[in-house]
Design an enzyme around this catalytic site. Structure first.
Site, short mmCIF file in Angstrom:
data_model
loop_
_atom_site.label_atom_id
_atom_site.label_comp_id
_atom_site.label_asym_id
_atom_site.label_seq_id
_atom_site.Cartn_x
_atom_site.Cartn_y
_atom_site.Cartn_z
N LYS A 59 1.02 -1.24 0.02
CA LYS A 59 0.10 0.01 0.12
C LYS A 59 0.88 1.08 0.02
O LYS A 59 2.09 1.16 0.64
CB LYS A 59 -0.95 -0.06 1.35
CG LYS A 59 -1.76 1.13 1.20
CD LYS A 59 -2.76 0.81 2.71
CE LYS A 59 -3.84 1.91 2.62
NZ LYS A 59 -4.75 1.79 3.72
N SER A 97 -9.84 2.10 2.73
CA SER A 97 -8.84 2.89 2.02
C SER A 97 -7.88 1.94 1.34
O SER A 97 -7.27 2.50 0.45
CB SER A 97 -8.07 3.84 2.98
OG SER A 97 -7.24 3.23 3.93
N SER A 135 -10.08 -0.21 7.14
CA SER A 135 -9.48 -0.08 5.54
C SER A 135 -8.84 -1.39 5.28
O SER A 135 -8.41 -1.44 3.94
CB SER A 135 -8.47 0.96 5.74
OG SER A 135 -9.15 2.17 5.48
N1 GLN Z 1 -13.31 4.40 6.41
C1 GLN Z 1 -12.55 4.75 7.58
C2 GLN Z 1 -12.11 6.28 7.45
O1 GLN Z 1 -12.51 6.72 6.39
C3 GLN Z 1 -11.55 4.13 8.02
C4 GLN Z 1 -10.25 4.24 7.12
C5 GLN Z 1 -9.28 3.35 7.52
O2 GLN Z 1 -9.26 2.30 8.23
N2 GLN Z 1 -7.89 3.86 7.28
O3 GLN Z 1 -11.60 6.86 8.44
#
Ligand code: GLN
Length: 487
Positions: free
Chosen positions: A76, A151, A175
């Site tokens: 990532k 994400s 995410s």
């Molecule tokens: N969707 C969640 C957010 O927008 C979690 C994102 C994540 O786990 N990095 O914060």
């Protein structure tokens, strides 16, 4: 070759049935063929990958290879990679070449893994659909009109489309698990402190945790053995021995106590998703598990508490991007204030700015007690719910996400609806527990994930529970039609 799991590819390499160079070229060719459309990679490191593959082949021949030597993976783009652009999905870091490797990157390097490139992601890991990336959205390989989740959407989509056998991800509120569910792959968010955060660009430091995203639990076990462990460079890294995750996979599940929280099967859960998850639980009964209804009464407070704590931490973490030290700088600043304002104004996208503002507000004098402190107290209540539940059960199961992948653009203008995509995953981060998502079936052609939550440092048990299910099902082996190609 791309239809094989990481574990199978590792065995083929060890047996000399394929070389790392051939394998790496195969995946690089697939990326070239398919990723223009999918957009799962931000950077492809062809030359570096081939060089690492050649070194891996030598190491295998010399007889000092480990199980990941020569196996291609993707990182990532939140993990710093020495000499390679590390953008975090943001214009702010579009020009940033990391001067060092994150600990996780270093661990895979030591193991001899080959890095194909850096995967697309929501900007600074803020999002649930990959639509906040500066590099454009990633498409879901099962239906290219739909989101891959976020994400870590680039990692999930690249593995689902078999452009990489496995990838790393990070999970602050879901995410790893939510995109794994939406793309039909297996993902694990470890216990907070299990995997080093050093060199992993910070979003919300008390919640962020890196983990593996792969086809199977067995593959995740292989990766977690490499990724886990104490790191003196990360002050929240826990000094706890790394178990041999793979040897525990084969244990039977007779007598396993599975808790089903009633709050995870209530209003808001799509009926098609519920049906698939319930069918998976039936499968566990056949494997000898006992099902116990439990309650996690503060579940409804997880999303509101998270959306105070995570933005508060992000507003502090992202203050380092000021146009002075590194990253984006605006043209022709008139003075220092203008430099700060325009560099941040132009470098960050909408969602990141929204979070910084919410966070700065929640931390400001006068509002700190009402919001931030309150959220921290709620966080404690949520951890307590889990503590009580684990006195009664071994693992907790439920859906990973309330629906299957939604259409690109469908929720992009409605942040609150988007935030609810993580309703079942966020509490796990607030409590610091490990959680997994495992492919459990399909609804109208789109994958559904089963979430498995464990007690602190019980990754071995989670992987075992997931692996046993994968021995009697083949959801994790399904490949989207458009990406099957010639193996
Ligand atoms: N969707 C969640 C957010 O927008 C979690 C994102 C994540 O786990 N990095 O914060």
């Amino acid at each position: 070759m791309h239809t094989k799991t990481l574990t199978e590819l590792s065995a083929m390499l060890q047996a000399g049935e394929v070389s790392s160079v051939a394998l790496t070229e195969h995946f690089l060719d697939r990326i070239e063929q398919y990723d223009q459309d999918l957009n799962s990679f931000i950077t492809v490191t062809r030359e570096e990958a081939l060089e690492a593959a050649r070194a891996a082949d030598e190491r295998i021949q010399a007889g000092n290879a480990g199980p990941l030597t020569g196996v291609p993976i993707a990182h990532k783009d939140i993990f710093c990679t020495d000499g390679v652009r590390t953008s975090c999905g943001s214009r702010m870091l579009d020009n940033f070449i990391a001067p060092y490797d994150a600990t996780v990157v270093e661990q895979f390097k030591q193991a001899g893994a080959v890095v194909l490139g850096k995967t697309n992601m929501d900007e600074f890991a803020m999002g649930s659909s990959n639509e906040t990336s500066f590099y454009g959205p990633v498409k879901n390989p099962w239906d290219r009109d739909r989101v891959p989740g976020g994400s870590s959407g680039g990692s999930a989509a690249s593995v689902a489309a078999r452009l990489a056998p496995a990838a790393t991800g990070t999970d602050t509120g879901g995410s790893i698990r939510q995109p794994a569910a939406l793309c039909g792959i297996t993902g694990l968010k470890p216990t907070y402190g299990r995997v080093s955060r050093w060199g992993m660009i910070a979003f919300a430091s008390s919640l962020d945790q890196g983990g593996p995203m792969a086809q199977s639990a067995e593959d995740c076990a292989l990766m977690l053995e490499v990724m886990s462990g104490f790191d003196e460079k990360d002050s929240t890294s826990v000094n706890e021995a790394v178990p041999d995750y793979r040897t525990q996979l084969s244990q039977g599940l007779q007598g396993l106590k599975i808790g089903l929280p009633k709050e995870y099967f209530s209003e808001g859960l799509g009926p098609e998703v519920e049906a698939v998850v319930r069918a998976a639980i039936e499968e566990y009964k056949k494997l000898g598990a006992e099902i116990i209804e439990i309650s996690l009464p503060n579940t409804h407070l997880a999303v509101p508490a998270y959306y105070v704590v995570a933005p508060a931490e992000c507003s502090s973490n992202l203050s380092r991007f000021d146009g002075v030290r590194y990253g984006y700088r605006c043209d022709d600043p008139k003075d220092l204030q203008d430099l700060y304002e325009r560099s941040r104004g132009e470098g960050f996208g909408e969602e990141v700015k929204r979070r910084i503002m919410i966070g700065a507000y929640a931390l400001s004098a006068g509002y700190y007690d009402a919001y931030y402190l309150k959220a921290q107290k709620v966080r404690h209540l949520i951890s307590d719910d889990f503590r009580k539940a684990f006195e009664e059960v071994d693992v907790i199961m439920g859906p990973t996400a309330p629906s299957t992948a939604f259409k690109l653009g469908e929720k992009a203008d409605d942040p609150v609806t988007m935030y609810l995509s993580d309703i079942y995953t966020i509490a796990v981060n607030l409590a610091g527990l490990p959680g997994m998502s495992v492919p459990a079936g399909f609804s109208e052609g789109m994958p559904v994930g089963l979430q498995i939550i464990g007690n602190y440092f019980e990754e071995a048990r989670l992987l075992n529970v997931a692996h046993q299910y994968q021995q009697v099902t083949d959801w994790h082996r399904q490949i989207p039609e458009a990406f099957k190609g010639q193996s």
